[in-house]
Design a protein around this motif. Structure first.
Motif, PDB file in Angstrom:
ATOM      1  N   TRP A   1       7.973  10.237  13.145  1.00  0.00           N
ATOM      2  CA  TRP A   1       8.580   9.543  14.283  1.00  0.00           C
ATOM      3  C   TRP A   1       9.141   8.188  13.849  1.00  0.00           C
TER       4      TRP A   1
ATOM      5  N   ASP B   1      12.177   8.562  11.647  1.00  0.00           N
ATOM      6  CA  ASP B   1      13.250   9.288  12.332  1.00  0.00           C
ATOM      7  C   ASP B   1      13.777  10.422  11.450  1.00  0.00           C
TER       8      ASP B   1
ATOM      9  N   SER C   1      14.183  14.466  10.678  1.00  0.00           N
ATOM     10  CA  SER C   1      14.299  15.724  11.405  1.00  0.00           C
ATOM     11  C   SER C   1      14.440  16.869  10.408  1.00  0.00           C
TER      12      SER C   1
ATOM     13  N   ARG D   1      13.288  15.941  21.923  1.00  0.00           N
ATOM     14  CA  ARG D   1      12.980  14.977  20.850  1.00  0.00           C
ATOM     15  C   ARG D   1      11.538  15.083  20.405  1.00  0.00           C
TER      16      ARG D   1
ATOM     17  N   ASP E   1      11.021  18.117  18.243  1.00  0.00           N
ATOM     18  CA  ASP E   1      11.581  17.935  16.907  1.00  0.00           C
ATOM     19  C   ASP E   1      10.644  17.095  16.036  1.00  0.00           C
TER      20      ASP E   1
END
Length: 93
Positions: free
Chosen positions: A50, A53, A55, A66, A69
């Motif tokens: 997290w 960031d 993915s 979100r 993911d």
């Protein structure tokens, strides 16, 4: 190829941080769930994915909410790190 390498690298970094935290913060060893690395490692991985960031799932076209993911990518990192660790342990013994 790069998402897999990123997953393995993040996994090993978080695994190392988990070992450092568990060995230096002895108070956590008395907490029922966080005292074991099996629960702390995925929790820290979710936080790192997290915060960074990252993915992993999005790189393969698997989108969604979100939170899904972040959690899915964190579990992909955990699975990649545990798999590589198991394979290297099997090859060295």
């Amino acid at each position: 190829m790069y998402p897999i390498a990123l997953a393995v690298f993040l996994g090993f970094a978080v695994a190392y941080a988990t070992d450092l935290i568990l060995s230096n913060v002895t108070v956590l060893q008395r907490v029922p769930f966080l005292g074991k690395g099996d629960y702390l490692f995925p929790a820290l991985t979710i936080l790192v994915v997290w915060a960074a960031d990252v993915s992993i799932l999005g790189a393969y076209g698997l989108g969604g909410a979100r939170w899904l993911d972040v959690v899915g990518s964190a579990f992909a990192v955990v699975v990649a790190a545990k798999t590589v660790d198991t394979v290297t342990d099997a090859l060295t013994s």
